[in-house]
Design an enzyme around this catalytic site. Structure first.
Site, mmCIF file in Angstrom:
data_model
loop_
_atom_site.group_PDB
_atom_site.id
_atom_site.type_symbol
_atom_site.label_atom_id
_atom_site.label_comp_id
_atom_site.label_asym_id
_atom_site.label_seq_id
_atom_site.Cartn_x
_atom_site.Cartn_y
_atom_site.Cartn_z
ATOM 1 N N ASP A 103 -1.370 -49.062 3.685
ATOM 2 C CA ASP A 103 -2.127 -48.648 2.508
ATOM 3 C C ASP A 103 -3.232 -49.686 2.268
ATOM 4 O O ASP A 103 -3.286 -50.735 2.916
ATOM 5 C CB ASP A 103 -1.195 -48.477 1.293
ATOM 6 C CG ASP A 103 -1.794 -47.523 0.255
ATOM 7 O OD1 ASP A 103 -3.034 -47.307 0.269
ATOM 8 O OD2 ASP A 103 -1.042 -46.994 -0.579
HETATM 9 C C1 NOJ Z 1 -4.242 -46.273 -2.203
HETATM 10 C C2 NOJ Z 1 -3.241 -45.174 -2.383
HETATM 11 O O1 NOJ Z 1 -1.962 -45.734 -2.621
HETATM 12 C C3 NOJ Z 1 -3.150 -44.226 -1.215
HETATM 13 O O2 NOJ Z 1 -2.339 -43.144 -1.592
HETATM 14 C C4 NOJ Z 1 -4.506 -43.771 -0.776
HETATM 15 O O3 NOJ Z 1 -4.373 -42.893 0.318
HETATM 16 C C5 NOJ Z 1 -5.359 -44.971 -0.424
HETATM 17 N N1 NOJ Z 1 -5.481 -45.825 -1.588
HETATM 18 C C6 NOJ Z 1 -6.749 -44.566 0.083
HETATM 19 O O4 NOJ Z 1 -7.495 -44.027 -0.927
#
Ligand code: NOJ
Length: 761
Positions: free
Chosen positions: A285
């Site tokens: 993430d």
């Molecule tokens: C953080 C989020 O937790 C995740 O779900 C997302 O895909 C990413 N950012 C990218 O935007």
């Protein structure tokens, strides 16, 4: 109907799913020889996912310097980018001007629609119809790929048992069986039959493994879980996505019992690769690799990078470590080179599966982009999904609304006229101007001659109670009041955890004032999480849960409000009476002193709240009525590897065509460990004409009740209780069967789908 939800022998041979796990395949010859040809720097470059823009300003970072990085092979993927034309140029530079011509992967959070926005995922789960999700994901893939994208960060399959957690809106709620069905439907919808087709989007199932178990519902917090709960409750939707062929997986930000997943071999490598035999791409993430330092498992960035790479993370979303300090770690420990090669091979294989080596420009057809975004058929699908996701929580008979000419309807509440809230928390390229609001839908759908007036009462973002006199005056002068209250889009989603799940004070104040007028009030409840609304449940004449419905919110609402279609959605999560009841799940263990209403006895309950939720899991009313016949078992007993069929006839005894979701719950009453009082193990949404009967037959395998022990899934011999009903508490028929032998299973019980057949009688 946009989706064919009545297929005769539905569902895949369930037995296909109870076999040995898939074997990871070897990389192709093309990938293997490319890896051999690459320098260490080029390999590290492939591991880099860079932000090509900001989430609200896509492509804004695609500067000339960024193109030079692509020429030097320093980037493998971009997120926060979109558009067939701008991405065509970026891709051209990668394939024509970098040494090895390796194509880039373009990614975005296409979570519930690209430009045609569907209801938020929790609402999609309320359809209890995986076909609706599959179709919505297909539509999303068609639009997103037309706009140059290859990869979506979806489905989000995190189990959420605490409604304070803002991200409960993004998944299917607390139930592993329902979540598993919604997970596989989305993977199939996004990825289609072949990832190499130009209209298929690679899915990133997220956030592996127990992100939704964050303590207290505080986002990014620790999940402190027993191994049994992890395996039986949190992991099954991920396993279902793996078996459905998800091309990629995203690791979570948080730790599970102290092990930050992004740096944990025990979770990533051991579960995904060794136990499930899955060979897709693992992406971290956002900045999560660097955050291993905050977690306290790495002292510096190089160590954090080494931990993540060794754990099995292939691609680094934005921390910059894989493209930076990881090189130092590799120089210090050449054993990491093998992990590097493995990660590169996973990334190149994903690109190969998407067809990017053979046809890198397939996703950049400008005519296709112009034709497909917001295509009329896509709006139809969004409307159908919105209709199916609404849940009628309460009805004293005042719904459907049947206003007469010259009557006046008061629509009260700013959420009625707020397009942004209908777009939900992940709006991708959804635009406010494309949304038909609830208020517009009522105005368009109302019979001729009926007067619709609107008063906002309080602004959507208001926290403190304000002046609601104008709204009260309007209510008093009207024949029907439609009160639209709840949470706006900014109160749920990432980093939107709340300490209380009651309505914001301004919304409560408005509701109290309108309910005090004594007028008949229909409440439309707008929310992305279960909210505690006991006063509405007590005083409103009807409550229709509309969630956040997407671009077609208004027309879908009008269909249901005025009775064109009967509501048929069901709650995918219990609604609590108060925040203090959280986390609340219907599938609890019984306790040695099961909860009793009688306060004279010392039982498993609070003394200051009833033992039940406000509205239970699976609840949802209809404009019609359904009669359930006797539950029939195909046999009184079954071997551990056999199948037993549970059948029930259901009749529409009302006067309107309507949908019912027939639900199957099982219980293992005696085991070596305490087992849940109920577990959802089958469901089927059916449409019945007045007087019509259909029989629903569920094919159950004992492996679906297997118990997790550290050495595997055990199918125990003994009785299994069967409950069939209209909700988890509205059980209409009971039966039981005996499992007469023991065995083991390789698959988590809740990830196994139930075969369902529907026959007319
Ligand atoms: C953080 C989020 O937790 C995740 O779900 C997302 O895909 C990413 N950012 C990218 O935007």
């Amino acid at each position: 109907m946009a989706c064919n939800r009545h297929f005769l022998w539905t569902l895949l041979a369930a037995c296909l799913f109870v076999g040995t796990p898939a074997q990871a395949s070897e990389p192709s010859e093309r990938v293997t020889s490319l890896v051999e040809e690459m320098t260490t720097e080029e390999k590290l470059g492939q591991l880099v996912q860079a932000a090509g823009g900001r989430s609200k300003n896509l492509n804004s970072k695609l500067t000339p310097e960024e193109l030079d990085r692509v020429r030097r092979g320093e980037v493998g993927s971009y997120l926060h980018v979109a558009g067939a034309a701008p991405l065509a140029e970026l891709q051209r530079v990668a394939v024509e001007e970098s040494r090895l011509g390796i194509p880039l992967l373009f990614a975005m959070d296409v979570v519930h629609g690209y430009q045609t926005i569907f209801p938020v995922p929790l609402a999609m789960a309320a359809t209890w119809e995986p076909e609706v999700w599959r179709h919505a994901a297909r539509v999303s893939a068609v639009e997103a790929t037309a706009a140059g994208l290859h990869w979506t960060f979806a489905p989000m399959v995190d189990i959420a048992r605490d409604a304070r957690w803002g991200r409960i809106v993004e998944g299917a709620g607390p139930d592993p069986f329902l979540s598993a069905r919604m997970a596989e439907a989305q993977v199939q919808g996004y990825q289609g039959t072949s990832l190499a087709d130009a209209d298929t989007l690679m899915a990133a199932t997220k956030h592996f493994g127990a992100y939704g178990a964050a303590l207290g519902g505080r986002d990014y917090g620790s999940a402190d879980l027993s191994a049994r709960t992890l395996w039986e409750v949190y992991l099954p939707p991920f396993e279902a996505a793996v078996r459905a062929g998800t091309g990629s997986m995203m690791t979570a930000f948080n730790d599970v019992s102290g092990a930050p997943v992004t740096g944990s071999e025990e979770y990533v490598d051991s579960i995904l690769r060794d136990q499930w035999g899955w060979d897709g791409l693992v992406v971290s993430d956002w900045n999560a690799i660097a955050e291993l330092i905050n977690h306290g498992v790495a002292s510096d960035r190089a160590t954090a990078g080494a931990l993540a790479l060794r754990a099995g993370v292939d691609m680094d979303m934005t921390s910059g470590i894989f493209g930076g300090e990881l090189k130092d770690a590799i120089d210090a420990d050449p054993a990491l080179l093998a992990d590097l090669d493995r990660a590169v091979a996973h990334i190149l294989t994903a690109k190969e599966r998407l067809g990017l080596f053979d046809n890198p420009m397939a996703y950049h057809d400008l005519a296709r982009e112009a034709e497909l975004l917001m295509a009329p058929a896509h709006r139809d699908a969004a409307r159908e999904a919105a209709v199916q996701s609404m849940v009628l929580l309460k009805n004293d008979g005042s719904l459907p609304l049947r206003p007469q000419p010259r009557e006046r309807i008061a629509v009260i509440g700013a959420l009625a006229a707020d397009p942004m809230t209908q777009l939900g928390s992940w709006r991708a390229q959804g635009k406010a101007e494309d949304v038909v609001t609830l208020l517009d839908g009522i105005r368009q759908g109302v019979p001729d001659g009926v007067d619709v007036r609107y008063a906002k009462g309080a602004d959507t973002g208001d926290i403190e109670p304000g002046d609601v006199r104008e709204a009260v005056r309007l209510a008093k002068r009207s024949d029907h009041v439609v009160l639209v209250v709840g949470e706006d889009y900014d109160l749920s989603g990432e980093a939107r955890s709340r300490s209380s799940v009651e309505l914001p004070a301004a919304q409560r104040n408005l509701a109290d004032a309108i309910l005090a007028t004594g007028k008949p009030v229909t409440v439309l409840l707008v929310t992305g999480r279960p909210v505690a609304v006991p006063e509405l449940a007590d005083k409103a004449d009807a409550i229709l849960l509309t969630w956040m419905l997407g671009v077609e919110a208004g027309p879908a609402l009008a269909d249901v409000l005025f009775g064109e279609v009967s509501p048929g959605g069901k709650l995918p999560v219990s609604f609590p009476r108060a925040t203090g009841q959280l986390p609340f799940t219907y599938d609890k263990l019984p306790s040695g002193r099961p909860a009793e209403p009688n306060l004279e006895r010392d039982t498993n309950r609070y003394i200051d709240l009833p033992i039940t939720p406000l509205y239970p899991f699976g609840h949802g009313l209809s404009y019609s009525l359904f009669d359930y016949g006797d539950v029939v078992m195909s046999a009184p007993s079954v071997g551990a590897d056999g199948v037993v069929t549970v059948s029930v006839p259901v009749t529409n005894t009302g006067s309107q065509a309507a949908d019912e979701v027939v639900q199957l719950y099982l219980r293992d009453p005696v085991s070596r460990v305490s087992r849940p009082v109920q577990q959802l193990r089958g469901f089927q949404r059916i449409t019945l004409q007045p007087g019509e009967t259909q029989t629903v037959a569920f094919d159950v395998q004992p492996a679906q009740m297997a118990v997790w022990y550290p050495d595997g899934w055990l199918i125990e011999a003994g009785e299994i209780e069967v409950m069939v009903g209209s909700s988890s508490t509205d059980i209409r028929g009971r039966a039981s069967f005996d499992v007469v032998s023991t065995s083991t299973s390789v698959q988590s019980a809740a990830s196994i789908p139930t075969g369902v057949r529907v026959s007319e009688r």
